[in-house]
Design a protein around this motif. Structure first.
Motif, short mmCIF file in Angstrom:
data_model
loop_
_atom_site.label_atom_id
_atom_site.label_comp_id
_atom_site.label_asym_id
_atom_site.label_seq_id
_atom_site.Cartn_x
_atom_site.Cartn_y
_atom_site.Cartn_z
N ASP A 45 0.83 -1.21 0.00
CA ASP A 45 0.00 0.00 0.00
C ASP A 45 0.86 1.26 0.00
N GLU A 46 2.07 1.15 0.55
CA GLU A 46 2.96 2.31 0.61
C GLU A 46 3.69 2.54 -0.71
N GLY A 47 3.73 1.52 -1.57
CA GLY A 47 4.44 1.61 -2.83
C GLY A 47 5.31 0.39 -3.06
N SER A 48 6.14 0.45 -4.09
CA SER A 48 6.98 -0.69 -4.46
C SER A 48 8.23 -0.76 -3.58
N ILE A 49 8.58 -1.98 -3.14
CA ILE A 49 9.79 -2.23 -2.37
C ILE A 49 10.69 -3.16 -3.17
N ALA A 53 12.68 1.76 -1.23
CA ALA A 53 11.32 1.68 -0.73
C ALA A 53 10.77 3.09 -0.50
N PRO A 54 9.44 3.22 -0.42
CA PRO A 54 8.86 4.52 -0.05
C PRO A 54 9.39 4.95 1.31
N PRO A 55 9.32 6.23 1.65
CA PRO A 55 9.88 6.71 2.93
C PRO A 55 9.43 5.86 4.12
N PHE A 56 10.41 5.45 4.94
CA PHE A 56 10.11 4.61 6.09
C PHE A 56 10.86 5.16 7.30
N SER A 57 10.46 4.72 8.49
CA SER A 57 11.10 5.22 9.71
C SER A 57 12.41 4.49 10.00
N GLU A 91 9.97 -0.67 8.54
CA GLU A 91 8.98 -0.11 9.44
C GLU A 91 8.55 1.28 8.98
N TYR A 92 7.24 1.51 9.00
CA TYR A 92 6.68 2.82 8.68
C TYR A 92 6.21 3.54 9.95
#
Length: 252
Positions: A29-33, A54-58, A102-103
């Motif tokens: 759901d956050e995008g392609s990894i 990956a999309p921005p993550f923590s 982790e997001y």
């Protein structure tokens, strides 16, 4: 001209490990990894780089044999990467690798892979030296003990960011006279395994750092003589041993 041998060791001290090559893409759901691996070969005594886009993550980490390996941002910021080292004495076999992105505290993505570690045959060298080089005095053993404690403390430190810059390079141009992993038997009684690369060089020649980093040790040690250790970040260190003179300063 007198010549000396210089030992260059790149040490990844976090944990012995390795994995077969892989390229993984997942749609969330956050995008392609996208997760990729890079390596020289798949055997003991090697290292692998895992790249993550990956999309921005923590935060993100790889977990192998009970140890955590952090992902840090590449220089251009386009992706993150982590480094895992394979010890020369790890048992060949299949191991599990887990990667978590982790997001938020509640939201994360997990990836699980099976890793293949293969055996490498290291050559055996038999060397005859003076008895004093294999049987040390009580004073020498006490100094060696203190220096082992010092080195252990250095390698326990973990810099959470990458201090390197660009690609790694050889510290000098010279003939390689000793390879990593060679098993050495001294006087048919003391056995050790070489953990560096010996490079021949004229005495007094300047030695360059293999990459950017922080100097965490620059002093004379009993077994390795003039010694410099550089921390490149995320658990990767390089050592420069048997130096005729040290110009680097600890903390630089």
């Amino acid at each position: 001209m007198r010549r000396i041998s210089i030992v260059i060791i790149i040490v990844i001290v976090l944990c012995p490990s390795f994995l077969d090559a892989f390229s993984l893409r997942a749609y969330t759901d956050e995008g392609s990894i996208v997760i990729n691996s890079e390596y020289r070969n798949l055997s003991q005594g090697e290292a692998i780089k895992i790249s993550l886009k990956a999309p921005p993550f923590s935060r993100a980490e790889a977990r192998f044999m009970g140890k955590e390996f952090a992902f840090v941002s590449s220089q251009d910021g386009s992706r993150s990467f982590s480094l895992i080292g394979l010890g020369h004495n790890i048992e060949p076999g299949i191991y599990d690798l887990a990667i978590r992105v982790e997001y938020t505290e509640e939201k994360h993505r997990d990836f699980f892979l099976r890793l293949l570690v293969s055996e490498k045959k290291f050559p055996v060298e038999r060397i005859t030296v003076k008895r004093s080089y294999v049987h040390f005095s009580p004073e020498s053993r006490e100094r060696m003990k203190k220096e082992r404690v010092l080195l252990k403390e250095i390698y326990k430190r973990y810099t959470k960011r990458w201090l390197g810059s660009g690609e790694f390079t050889l510290p000098l141009k010279g003939k390689i006279t000793g390879s990593f992993g060679n098993k050495r038997v001294f006087n048919d009684e003391v056995c050790s395994q070489h953990r560096g690369i010996d490079m021949r060089s004229p005495a007094g020649k300047r030695i360059g750092a293999t990459n950017a980093g922080r100097v965490v040790l620059a002093r004379n040690l009993y077994l390795s003589g003039g010694t410099v250790i550089i921390d490149h970040g995320i658990g990767l260190f390089s050592q420069y041993l048997h130096l005729s003179r040290i110009t680097a300063k600890e903390g630089e």
